[in-house]
Design an enzyme around this catalytic site. Structure first.
Site, PDB file in Angstrom:
ATOM      1  N   GLU A 480      34.393  82.331   4.078  1.00 23.48           N
ATOM      2  CA  GLU A 480      33.737  83.061   2.817  1.00 23.48           C
ATOM      3  C   GLU A 480      33.586  82.258   1.673  1.00 23.48           C
ATOM      4  O   GLU A 480      32.315  81.674   1.440  1.00 23.48           O
ATOM      5  CB  GLU A 480      35.015  83.994   2.414  1.00 23.48           C
ATOM      6  CG  GLU A 480      34.098  85.095   1.493  1.00 23.48           C
ATOM      7  CD  GLU A 480      34.596  86.751   1.750  1.00 23.48           C
ATOM      8  OE1 GLU A 480      35.470  86.824   2.618  1.00 23.48           O
ATOM      9  OE2 GLU A 480      33.971  87.460   1.282  1.00 23.48           O
ATOM     10  N   GLU A 745      45.633  87.582  -1.905  1.00 23.89           N
ATOM     11  CA  GLU A 745      44.446  88.373  -2.226  1.00 23.89           C
ATOM     12  C   GLU A 745      44.963  89.934  -2.276  1.00 23.89           C
ATOM     13  O   GLU A 745      44.300  90.637  -2.937  1.00 23.89           O
ATOM     14  CB  GLU A 745      43.654  88.522  -0.832  1.00 23.89           C
ATOM     15  CG  GLU A 745      42.301  89.359  -0.926  1.00 23.89           C
ATOM     16  CD  GLU A 745      41.406  88.969   0.329  1.00 23.89           C
ATOM     17  OE1 GLU A 745      41.861  88.290   1.165  1.00 23.89           O
ATOM     18  OE2 GLU A 745      40.261  89.214  -0.052  1.00 23.89           O
TER      19      GLU A 745
HETATM   20  C1  BGC Z   1      36.367  88.860  -1.268  1.00 19.11           C
HETATM   21  C2  BGC Z   1      36.468  89.358  -2.657  1.00 19.11           C
HETATM   22  C3  BGC Z   1      35.382  89.886  -3.187  1.00 19.11           C
HETATM   23  C4  BGC Z   1      35.261  91.230  -2.192  1.00 19.11           C
HETATM   24  C5  BGC Z   1      33.967  92.116  -2.703  1.00 19.11           C
HETATM   25  C6  BGC Z   1      35.903  89.936  -0.370  1.00 19.11           C
HETATM   26  O1  BGC Z   1      35.653  89.640   0.992  1.00 19.11           O
HETATM   27  O2  BGC Z   1      37.203  88.002  -0.726  1.00 19.11           O
HETATM   28  O3  BGC Z   1      37.253  88.427  -3.385  1.00 19.11           O
HETATM   29  O4  BGC Z   1      35.406  90.239  -4.505  1.00 19.11           O
HETATM   30  O5  BGC Z   1      34.828  90.676  -0.973  1.00 19.11           O
HETATM   31  O6  BGC Z   1      34.800  93.234  -2.493  1.00 19.11           O
END
Ligand code: BGC
Length: 893
Positions: A480, A745
């Site tokens: 990501e 997270e």
């Molecule tokens: C990310 C987040 C991001 C989110 C959006 C995720 O996959 O890691 O940090 O803000 O998607 O909702």
């Protein structure tokens, strides 16, 4: 780096100028701006020292900067010491300007700084004579071909005065001269939308390029340009990497010559068989070409290069701090494994970068390194949460003595390193963690008497360090690693405490503007990912919030002015399709209060609250920039959104739509309620935390950033401390109790009951939930700014002791100098030590029963020079203070 020693500059002046910087950088070379801004810090050991005037002199040839042939500002009556635009003669490409500043104190005595300099890069496309070159290939996938080497020999046939290399790449490059890598910067030239702008780097290679023959070499990687980027796979901007080099040599006789990339260069595959930021790097040391960038190297067997003319895409100077290796971590322990020949190292810290491998063994031995943040229950590396990121480095030994391998064009997020294939039994020193990130200078420190809170600060700091890598990323490990806007905006204020991120954010807010759609939609991630949809509430709003925050923290009015048109377009974009002022149309991905704990705030509440917030910041920006019509228009719009919010979402008993913590936090924080409604909303928020959730938070990414600040503002710091000190789920302390060394997270990334959360999305290094750092600095330690005089020119010191803390200490190297606030409790007695830098003023809130109970420096505070009693409020005695050190002792209620 220049070192300023005040003692050498004997003078009677109370003030001396230090830390000269240009565009936030010390003696930068390769600046694009024709009117870069100059900044210094006024230092003094006297209380109340104020600058009354300054004079800047800028010189083209005189390195002492006394001969002001480029600019003499004249004596300007002003206390301004930052963001002063250069107003002299236009510099030519590559030209250096030496500058110094003389400042006057309140008595009319003056003191001059040591000289500093900046140097223009190649700001116009027409300054570039080089062409893009590449290794010809018939392959289809950049991962199928080795990283190319490109080279050329040349001769400097006269004594050399100076030499500069300007280098850019569609991809990533390392530059070599005569076998030596130039500069410490890594993963250059960083990530931008390469279709809109590409950065270039400037190197001073005078020492390397002296009279004689030389070899110039480039190692070229895929990077963000054609390698994998989060959620999209590879080839996002182009298929294969290309490089652009312009070496400019100036001789002592005044003549010049250039070596540029063109059809005369030669190319060949390197020993890096494949490279990718997400997948890792494969290196076969048997394939190394010795001496390939030396002058005498015979490249007759190498291929011709492919040549492409420059197109219209702007080349821009990289003016942010470089990505560098910041620190090295020695492995702490080897963890026994069940599979023979597999070894797992624990570095003791979740970090970003790579591992340096040290090995001795037979040629052809293949070693594999895998990286993980966590261990599985059987103590093997847990890599499921990396999703599609292979994050694997492979090294094949050359067999020549002790070999040391470090990858060039990848990075991993990890605490554990697994080695397979090591010849013999590896020792602890076979692996070293090389910590890599954008090297934004550290500006903040926070410590206190509570170990858990100190670990929290540590985790927040490491989250920023690892995830600020060219752009602010969400996470550094899985497939990501994107510039998620919601994450960036909620964390930016905390980031501005920890490090000087002004230059970093100046660059990234340009990426944000580059990602704006023609209709005005900012994106969810910047740089934008392919043709993804426009940004969601709280995500797209980063395009407004981040420039405004940089303005607040660094007094950067010019950045605000430059980003203003895009900010305005964003608000217009929302306004034009939501005539009722409830943001439901064009709310795009609308993520809501992402990763909240079963306390989902309705999307329209979050959307409308952010519509109001962005409009508010826009109106404030318009006022700062003197755009009177806009001020009126957007203030009116802001109040209409507020009304719509109340009539749509707030019931008569002040229950807000879904009755979530974030409902109340946003309404209170963004000023969306009538004064008469605030008390009831505040009470409901506290009850939600203390009763419904038994003293716990339930907010996600959006609510968490405002939670403790709001609790403080409604007079309930006790509840904020309760949340800060919790170590039961959900809380920051919960992850710390599980051994976290970075912010997770998710609140429940791993739990005793459920083990790992869904590996589909479970990063252990995601800074968003660390946005509480801002409150720790500005209300626990007590260092804040006054928004009416931004950039900490007017400081607010406002500590709020609480919880079981017996002391807390914060420091911030602001653009105006060092600020400190340190308090200590002894029963009801409190000491507060404060440092206010010269040429600034402060409002100091001393927790105390009344004025009579406060002393400063052992004397009744009421009579102290530099301190004026203002009022008593919220259990504090408020003083207006001039600069200097203060030692308060007070008795609290
Ligand atoms: C990310 C987040 C991001 C989110 C959006 C995720 O996959 O890691 O940090 O803000 O998607 O909702």
């Amino acid at each position: 780096m220049l070192i300023f020693t005040p003692l050498l500059l004997a003078s009677t002046s109370a003030l001396f100028p230090t830390h000269l910087r240009c565009e936030y950088l010390a003696n930068p070379i390769g600046i694009d701006d024709s009117a870069p801004r100059l900044t210094w810090i006024d230092e003094s050991d006297q209380r109340g020292a104020r600058q009354s005037a300054y004079r800047i002199t800028v010189s083209s040839a005189d390195s002492t900067a006394h001969n002001a042939d480029l600019w003499d500002s004249g004596k300007v009556t002003s206390n301004k010491s930052s963001q002063i635009e250069y107003g002299g003669k236009a510099l030519m490409a590559g030209q250096r300007a030496y500058w110094r500043v003389q400042i006057w104190d309140g008595n009319g005595d003056s003191q001059s700084s040591r000289p500093a300099f900046w140097e223009l890069g190649l700001p116009k496309l027409s300054d570039w004579h080089a062409k893009w070159i590449a290794l010809p290939t018939t392959a289809n996938d950049p991962l199928d071909i080795p990283a190319p080497l490109l080279r050329k020999s040349f001769t400097a046939d006269k004594p050399v005065k100076r030499a500069r290399a300007y280098v850019s790449a569609k991809g990533l490059f390392n530059l070599y001269v005569d076998g030596q890598k130039i500069g410490k910067a890594l993963l250059t030239p960083g990530w931008t939308d390469y279709k809109k702008r590409i950065q270039y780097e400037t190197y001073d290679v005078t020492r390397q390029v002296q009279q004689g023959s030389h070899g110039l070499g480039i190692l070229l990687g895929n990077g963000w340009y054609c390698g994998h980027i989060g959620l999209t796979g590879g080839n996002n901007y182009g298929k294969f990497p290309e490089v652009l080099v312009q070496l400019e040599v100036e001789y002592t006789d005044g003549t010049k010559s250039e070596v540029v990339t063109d059809g005369s260069w030669k190319a060949k595959p390197s020993a890096i068989l494949s490279d990718d930021l997400l997948m890792g790097e494969t290196y076969d040391a048997r394939l190394e070409t010795r001496g390939w960038s030396n002058a005498k190297f015979n490249d007759s067997q190498w291929s011709k290069v492919e040549v492409r003319e420059l197109d219209a895409v702007p080349l821009v100077a990289d003016q942010a701090p470089p990505i560098e290796s910041i620190e090295e971590i020695h492995a702490k322990r080897l963890i026994p494994q069940t599979i023979a020949g597999v070894y797992v190292y624990d570095l003791g810290q979740n970090m970003v970068g790579w591992a340096r491998l040290k090995v001795h063994g037979p040629a052809g031995t293949k070693i594999q390194l895998r990286f993980a943040e966590m261990l599985s229950p059987n103590k093997s590396v847990y890599t499921t949460n990396l999703r599609g990121a292979k994050a694997t480095d492979n090294y094949t030994l050359s067999g020549k003595g002790t070999e040391v391998f470090e990858p060039s064009f990848t990075s991993h997020g990890f605490r554990y390193v697994e080695i397979t294939g090591f010849p013999g039994t590896p020792g602890l020193d076979a692996i070293t963690g090389v910590v890599v990130g954008s090297n934004n200078p550290q500006t903040g420190t926070f410590t206190c008497s509570n170990k858990l809170v100190n670990q929290l600060q540590h985790n927040i700091y490491w989250g920023e360090r690892g995830n600020y890598l060219s752009i602010p990323t969400d996470c550094p490990q899985r497939d990501e690693r994107l510039g998620w806007m919601g994450d960036a905006q909620i964390f930016v204020r905390t980031a501005c405490f920890n490090n000087d991120v002004a230059a970093f954010m100046t660059k990234w807010t340009q990426d944000v503007v580059d990602a704006q759609s023609p209709e005005g939609g900012f994106s969810d991630v910047s740089p934008r990912k392919g043709d993804s949809s426009d940004g969601a509430p709280a995500w797209g709003d980063a395009g407004v919030i981040v420039p405004y925050t940089v303005y607040l923290c660094y007094g950067d009015t010019r950045l605000l002015a430059r980003r203003y048109p895009a900010m305005r377009k964003w608000v217009e974009y929302i306004d034009s399709v939501n005539p009722n002022h409830i943001w439901v149309n064009r709310s795009n991905n609308n993520f809501g209060d992402w990763l909240n704990v079963n306390d989902d705030t309705p999307r329209d509440v979050i959307g409308t609250a952010y519509f109001a917030y962005s409009t508010d910041l826009l109106a404030r920006s318009a006022r700062i920039l003197g755009k009177t019509e806009d001020v009126e228009h957007y203030e009116k719009l802001r109040s209409q959104i507020g009304e719509a919010f109340r009539s749509q979402f707030v019931a008569d008993d002040v229950k807000i739509k879904a009755d979530t913590q974030t409902d109340y936090v946003l309404a209170l924080r963004f000023g969306l309620l009538e004064d008469s409604q605030r008390e009831a909303a505040a009470k409901r928020l506290v009850d939600h935390i203390m009763i419904d959730r038994k003293g716990h938070l339930s907010t996600g990414f959006v609510g968490v950033g405002y939670l403790n600040p709001t609790l403080n503002a409604i007079g309930r710091p006790d509840v904020a401390y309760r949340l800060l000190l919790n170590d039961t789920y959900p809380s920051w302390g919960y992850s710390i109790r599980q051994g976290a060394t970075t912010i997770w997270e998710r609140w429940d990334g791993w739990t005793e009951k459920g083990g790992f959360q869904d590996p589909g999305m479970n990063s252990f290094n995601h800074y968003s939930l660390g946005s509480v750092g801002e409150w720790m600095y500005n209300r626990v330690a007590g260092i804040d700014l006054d928004p009416t005089v931004p950039g900490y020119e007017k400081i607010v010191i406002r500590p709020t002791p609480g919880g079981d803390l017996t002391w807390a200490s914060g420091a911030l190297d602001s653009i105006h100098g060092r600020i400190e606030s340190k308090w200590k409790l002894n029963g009801k007695q409190m000491t507060l030590d404060v440092l206010i830098p010269a040429n600034t003023t402060a409002t100091i809130w001393v927790p105390a029963t009344n004025l009579a109970s406060v002393t400063e420096g052992g004397k009744a505070a009421s009579g102290v020079r530099g301190l004026d009693y203002v009022r008593q409020e919220s259990g504090c005695v408020v003083f207006a203070a001039t600069s200097g050190r203060y030692h308060f002792v007070s008795t609290m209620k």
